[in-house]
Structures are given as structure tokens and as C-alpha cells.
Scaffold this motif. Structure first.
Motif, short mmCIF file in Angstrom:
data_model
loop_
_atom_site.label_atom_id
_atom_site.label_comp_id
_atom_site.label_asym_id
_atom_site.label_seq_id
_atom_site.Cartn_x
_atom_site.Cartn_y
_atom_site.Cartn_z
N LYS A 56 0.83 -1.21 0.00
CA LYS A 56 0.00 0.00 0.00
C LYS A 56 0.87 1.26 0.00
N VAL A 57 1.93 1.24 0.81
CA VAL A 57 2.83 2.40 0.86
C VAL A 57 3.57 2.55 -0.46
N TRP A 58 4.06 1.45 -1.02
CA TRP A 58 4.80 1.52 -2.27
C TRP A 58 3.94 2.07 -3.41
N LYS A 59 2.68 1.65 -3.45
CA LYS A 59 1.77 2.15 -4.49
C LYS A 59 1.53 3.64 -4.32
N LYS A 60 1.37 4.07 -3.07
CA LYS A 60 1.14 5.48 -2.78
C LYS A 60 2.35 6.32 -3.17
N GLU A 61 3.54 5.78 -2.93
CA GLU A 61 4.78 6.49 -3.22
C GLU A 61 5.24 6.29 -4.66
N LYS A 62 4.48 5.51 -5.43
CA LYS A 62 4.82 5.22 -6.83
C LYS A 62 6.23 4.64 -6.96
N ILE A 63 6.49 3.60 -6.16
CA ILE A 63 7.78 2.91 -6.18
C ILE A 63 7.70 1.73 -7.14
N PHE A 64 8.64 1.65 -8.07
CA PHE A 64 8.69 0.57 -9.05
C PHE A 64 10.08 -0.05 -9.05
N PHE A 65 10.19 -1.23 -9.62
CA PHE A 65 11.45 -1.97 -9.61
C PHE A 65 11.80 -2.48 -11.00
N ASP A 66 13.12 -2.59 -11.23
CA ASP A 66 13.63 -3.11 -12.49
C ASP A 66 13.82 -4.62 -12.46
N GLY A 67 13.68 -5.21 -11.29
CA GLY A 67 13.87 -6.65 -11.18
C GLY A 67 13.32 -7.18 -9.87
N PHE A 68 12.92 -8.45 -9.88
CA PHE A 68 12.43 -9.15 -8.69
C PHE A 68 13.17 -10.48 -8.57
N TYR A 69 13.57 -10.81 -7.35
CA TYR A 69 14.24 -12.08 -7.08
C TYR A 69 13.67 -12.63 -5.78
N THR A 70 13.01 -13.78 -5.86
CA THR A 70 12.40 -14.38 -4.67
C THR A 70 13.20 -15.58 -4.21
N GLY A 71 13.31 -15.71 -2.89
CA GLY A 71 13.95 -16.86 -2.27
C GLY A 71 12.95 -17.60 -1.39
N TYR A 72 13.33 -17.84 -0.14
CA TYR A 72 12.47 -18.60 0.77
C TYR A 72 11.18 -17.84 1.06
N ILE A 73 10.07 -18.51 0.81
CA ILE A 73 8.74 -17.95 1.05
C ILE A 73 8.01 -18.88 2.02
N GLY A 74 7.47 -18.31 3.08
CA GLY A 74 7.01 -19.13 4.19
C GLY A 74 5.63 -19.72 4.10
N SER A 75 4.78 -19.23 3.18
CA SER A 75 3.40 -19.72 3.17
C SER A 75 2.75 -19.48 1.82
N ILE A 76 1.63 -20.16 1.62
CA ILE A 76 0.83 -19.99 0.40
C ILE A 76 0.30 -18.56 0.31
N GLN A 77 -0.12 -18.01 1.43
CA GLN A 77 -0.64 -16.64 1.45
C GLN A 77 0.42 -15.64 0.99
N GLN A 78 1.67 -15.88 1.39
CA GLN A 78 2.75 -14.99 0.96
C GLN A 78 2.92 -15.02 -0.55
N ILE A 79 2.75 -16.17 -1.16
CA ILE A 79 2.87 -16.27 -2.62
C ILE A 79 1.82 -15.39 -3.29
#
Length: 277
Positions: free
Chosen positions: A63-86
């Protein structure tokens, strides 16, 4: 300067996950933002550890990132703890991707034929959904088997290449399979470049030791090199070489340093790659 987001846990002690990813990506000269999935006192190979789940923080952060219009040039995911997090991570990728960001998913959920503690048999199905968002997937052999729901057993080189292509067809992503070996003295990775239907290999000498965090070293180095514009094959070579050097640095101190990898002395290898831009 490229700005990327890495999404994985923080193990305060243990040289894995974010404490590995941040210095490695910084060595490439990449601005790196983080989204912790959990905070642990140590990684789970220690006898005692604390675990703080940060799932509920994810929508607040988005919510904060959308409000601040923050964008990224890349995403890298590692350990994810739950289905909800996905589910939250997919939302974050969709909402903060303005410029066709590079997406690399390390489906960090299993090894040696077994899922990590805390994951049930349904988890790979949801991880597959995240893999479908990726440009490149970085599974080990166990994770490949779980993602495809095939038997964990020995496969020939031809069969293994077919499995990697199957995963690519299922996800529409390129695949870098780690922990590949067809000779006892060699260990490396197989790269399947989907757009060019091309398979390549890179091997280093096998070190007769096992250290926690080598997968994180490989994935972080691969992502950093790939974001910097190196080809998928060259990024795999860089990641293999960096991980191999780090294992050699750790081998002499493996009794007292059993919990992680001495990757720090080899960061200069990655920093020097910037001169090749």
C-alpha cells in the motif's frame, strides 16, 4: 542504476537468504530493496531458533509503495514461508512492475528428496503459480521433481533435459537447474534458454563438503549478473564460479563454520565484473 527487490527471509545468523543476497547484489552495483518474509534468530539448521512471520506486513508495505509510486527493475524471490505470501508476492510484482522488470524465482522449498519443514504436499502447486510469473526459474533437482510432480529418482541426462523442458513449457520461463552432475568429480548447472530452445552446461570441480547457503549464493550471483546484462549462460557461469570459490574459502574452516559459506572474501570477484560493462 538498476533498482531491484529481493523477497526472502532474514536469518539474523547463518549466512543465508537476505544476509547473503544484499551484499552480493550490492557488489554488482545494483540498488537493492528488500521485502522480508520472516525474521529468524538463526536459520533452521541450528538446534534452537525463533521465527517471526511477516505475512501480515506485506499488504501494508505494498500500500505504501503504491502510494509512493515505487517501481522496480527486477524481482528475485527466495524462501517464502506460506501460500498466502505467494499470493501477496504476485500482487506486489503486478503492482510495482512499471518497466517489464526481470523476474527470477528460486523455488526454495525442498532438497534431498524432501520438502522443507513446514511445507505440505500442496505447497509446490502454489509455488508453481509464482514460477509462472518468472522469466527464469532456479530449482534444484528435488524442487524440479516437486514442481512437475514426478518421482524423485535418478534420471539420465536425456531424461533430465526433457524434465527441464517440461517445466519450461509449464511455466513459459527459462530454467537453470542447479546441482547437476554426470561425473563424480564435477558439479554445476544446466541452463535451458526457452526463447532459443538451447541447453548448455557449466561445471566446476566438486568439493567433498556440504555447506548451508550455497543455493542463496548461486541464486543471488545469477540474478545480479543477469540484471547487469550478462547472458543467461554467462550468468550461470558467474554464479557457479562464485559459489565454487566461496565453498573453497569455507572448506578450511568447516568445523567451526559449519552453518554458512565464507562468501565475503570472493565479493571482489563480482565487483571486478563491473569493469566488463
Amino acid at each position: 542504476m538498476k533498482k531491484v527487490l529481493t523477497i526472502q527471509d532474514i536469518s539474523c545468523v547463518g549466512q543465508c537468504s537476505l544476509t547473503v543476497a544484499l551484499p552480493i547484489l550490492s557488489s554488482f552495483g545494483i540498488e537493492t530493496a528488500v521485502l522480508p518474509t520472516a525474521v529468524l534468530s538463526t536459520h533452521t539448521a541450528f538446534k534452537n531458533f525463533t521465527f517471526c512471520d511477516l505475512t501480515e506486513e506485506m499488504p501494508k508495505i505494498l500500500k505504501v509503495w503504491k502510494k509512493e509510486k515505487i517501481f522496480f527493475d527486477g524481482f528475485y524471490t527466495g524462501y517464502i514461508g506460506s501460500i498466502q505470501q505467494i499470493d501477496y508476492i504476485i500482487q506486489i510484482m503486478d503492482s510495482t512492475n512499471q518497466n517489464q522488470a526481470i523476474k527470477v524465482v528460486d523455488p526454495c522449498m525442498a532438497d534431498y528428496g524432501k520438502l522443507y519443514a513446514g511445507f505440505d504436499r500442496d505447497f509446490p502447486k502454489y509455488m508453481l503459480n509464482l514460477c509462472k510469473k518468472a522469466d527464469v526459474i532456479l530449482p534444484n533437482f528435488t524442487e524440479l521433481c516437486f514442481l512437475l510432480d514426478v518421482e524423485y529418482k535418478e534420471y539420465s541426462q536425456k531424461e533430465l533435459e526433457a524434465l527441464v523442458k517440461n517445466l519450461s513449457d509449464l511455466t513459459n520461463a527459462s530454467v537453470v537447474l542447479t546441482g547437476v552432475s554426470f561425473a563424480e568429480e564435477k558439479l554445476g548447472a544446466m541452463t535451458y534458454h526457452r526463447n532459443e530452445d538451447r541447453i548448455s552446461y557449466f561445471f566446476t570441480e566438486r568439493v567433498d563438503a556440504m555447506f548451508h547457503g550455497t543455493g542463496d549464493c548461486f541464486a543471488s550471483a545469477f540474478f545480479g549478473a543477469y540484471v547487469k546484462g550478462f547472458s543467461m549462460e554467462k550468468s550461470t557461469e558467474i554464479a557457479c564460479e562464485f559459489t565454487y570459490r566461496s565453498v573453497l574459502s569455507t572448506e578450511q574452516d568447516q568445523t567451526s563454520h559449519w552453518y554458512g559459506v565464507h562468501f565475503e572474501p570472493n565479493l571482489k570477484y563480482l565487483t571486478n565484473l563491473n569493469t566488463e560493462d
